[in-house]
Design an enzyme around this catalytic site. Sequence first.
Site, short mmCIF file in Angstrom:
data_model
loop_
_atom_site.label_atom_id
_atom_site.label_comp_id
_atom_site.label_asym_id
_atom_site.label_seq_id
_atom_site.Cartn_x
_atom_site.Cartn_y
_atom_site.Cartn_z
N HIS A 89 -3.63 4.89 4.44
CA HIS A 89 -4.51 4.17 4.43
C HIS A 89 -5.74 5.25 4.45
O HIS A 89 -6.69 4.57 3.82
CB HIS A 89 -4.23 3.48 6.44
CG HIS A 89 -5.98 2.92 6.89
ND1 HIS A 89 -6.39 1.64 6.52
CD2 HIS A 89 -6.76 3.34 7.55
CE1 HIS A 89 -8.19 1.55 6.71
NE2 HIS A 89 -7.80 2.79 7.24
N TYR A 141 5.14 5.95 10.96
CA TYR A 141 5.31 4.74 11.27
C TYR A 141 6.19 3.85 10.33
O TYR A 141 6.07 2.57 10.15
CB TYR A 141 3.53 4.03 11.19
CG TYR A 141 3.04 3.91 10.36
CD1 TYR A 141 1.41 5.44 10.74
CD2 TYR A 141 3.38 3.25 9.34
CE1 TYR A 141 0.70 5.09 9.21
CE2 TYR A 141 2.02 3.17 8.18
CZ TYR A 141 0.80 4.36 8.61
OH TYR A 141 -0.24 4.18 7.61
N ARG A 171 0.86 -1.50 0.32
CA ARG A 171 -0.20 -0.33 -0.03
C ARG A 171 0.63 1.22 -0.20
O ARG A 171 1.50 1.13 1.19
CB ARG A 171 -1.08 0.19 1.03
CG ARG A 171 -1.54 0.93 1.52
CD ARG A 171 -2.79 1.04 2.52
NE ARG A 171 -1.47 2.07 2.92
CZ ARG A 171 -1.31 2.40 4.59
NH1 ARG A 171 -2.60 1.11 5.24
NH2 ARG A 171 -0.07 2.72 5.22
#
Lengths: 329, 370
Positions: B270, B279, B266
């Site tokens: 998100h 992160y 990805r």
Amino acid sequence: MGMSLAINTALVDAMTDDERVLVFGEDVAREGGVFRVTAGLHERFGPTRCFDTPLAESAIVGVSIGLAIRGYRPVPEIQFDGFVYPALDQIISHLAKYRSRTQGAITLPVTLRVPSFGGIGAADRHSDSIETYLVHTAGIQVVSPATPDDAYWLLRHSIDAEDPVIFLEPKRRYWNKGVVDLGTPAPAIGRAIVRRPGDDVTEVTYGGMVGVAMEAAEMAAEDDDVSVEVIDLRSLSPLDFETIATSVRRTQRCVVMHEAARTLGFGAEIAARVQEELFYDLESPVLRVTGFDTPYPPARLEGNWLPDADRLLDAIDQALAEDRVSTDA
Amino acid sequence: MGSGGWLAGEVPVPDVPDPLRIVAPDGSITDPALFDSLDLGPVELSGLMRAMVVMRDLDEEYVNLQRQGQLALWPPSRGQEAAQVGCAHAIEATDWLFPTYRELGLLLHRGIDVGAIGLMWRGATNGVAGMTERRIAPLSIPIGTQVLHAAGAAMAAQMERDDSIVIAFLGDGATSEGDVHEALNFAGVFGLPCVFFVQNNQWAISTPVTSQTAAPSLAHKAAGYGMPGLRVDGNDVLATLLVTRQAAAWCRSGRGPVLVEAVTYRTGPHTTSDDPSRYRSAEDEAAAAALDPITRFRRFLDDRGLIDEGFDAGTAQESQLLRSALRSAVFDAADPSPASTFDHVTAYPDPARASQRRQLVAELGGGHDG
């Protein structure tokens, strides 16, 4: 016939009339259900129409959704009220919302049968009242029969309904016998029935408590010459408020009874609506006769915890005692 | 289990084969036999490329619209083009799909209106119009819950014997959810014709897949449910197409369910509310970029001279048409009436709800539907 047999008969007739009706759940096929409610279906209709699932409540409801999308009429079972909780996400997030989310393109004619309520001295987690969580969720219907005739007909109506229906079976009534008139359909979902006409106070209840209310009404008539009108709601969502209103306008006093805990039990909704819409017809406050705000008690303590005829009669006394102060003193 | 082995202190090392691959990141064919077996000519190959490019272009447009305040939220599918386009081209129009919320490639393949998708993410509707008639279940926000619906639909397909199968979509994060476990178990027990298509894009918001599971791979989980687990390079559109075709054929032949793990990445956040820099490292993202599915497939096509002159212009035109259609549908679109929240709640006309609707209509100014 008893309620258990009435439900079984309804399932047989529904499965005979429509081959899209499927019955499944834990132990419903080989064993015929832990209360024998589904006995004989597997043998009669075969393993495609009546089958046992793995031990997975969320799957039971989730799979029924997938089947319903494809045009089937699933009649799944959750074995006991206390085990419905793993399936609540599927019920609340999906069963109740698919129709709205698809603007009517998908409707889920699922009828979820749940042996419910207490009064049979069962183990922990086998006697719960789950109706509040369900009625609060828009998009599903919630019904509960109190008689064998209603067990047959409300189940037939539920299976025929386009909407998802949660069918709460009062297990303490499974073996109570009554006449089932297979020729005359009982009133539809969304209609209450006056089980016992009366003039002094309106008693509103459903499911396993209807028998208790009738018993108390008999005692009130014999011992105190008090005439109690007992209304069996049958359908919690949609609710037949008109029948309650017609009664309360006449009796001017209302008592609601249910096994579920007091706070935010269904009595809270009835009491709120009655005082909102019929305030000036009331002679005394709407009272609630309920279980308590504790976890459901262990079997040996259940008898004192559950509402019974005595607790109801106390409430009826209170409803009758609180007269308005007379203005012509 | 005999003596020795782990009882004697040996730690079993599971065999984790590399995901199946046909086209390498440098555009070369790693397995000519597999490539030939696909039997795809220049038209089909450039068609796959076009579908991936258009998907990425549209995805970018949805992100733009969100940044302009026209959409409330958008979950980008950037980086997952090969997984979704490969899967889409391997199945039939009569197969039911149960998507997550990130299956843009599948929706585009089935011709779902790009504006209808936009209106949902704008916050004007709770669903995307036109999905049911194209055999796509509603987008599912609660993670993994739709996988159970897929199992139910697959049971129906099994009873109908109509040769259709079901594709359940889920991510790496979803494989931790109880509903997914129950669905895989159910499908295995009943031998249901369902492909569980797991896009392992490495991230569940900020949680890397290594924190999501101790399984040697997501494909390994399949064994626990009595079904085959196929692991494919999800950034290789040809490998994904081949493996999904194989999985679909398996299901259609009545041999039961299959789990496909498409290993991808990805590359975006998100959702547009997420900031991956919190992160994951730039190094990690750079490594992922080197495996980009579109870059890789373009190299392959260029090396073989399979991109003709008109391809780029034609692709740009298709993207532009769709982007325009999307903007027209969404930009400053009027909201439906708030009274529409009462529509289609139940088939049965609930009197209490009708009374509440009247109250809302009165608040809105009364006398009309707002």
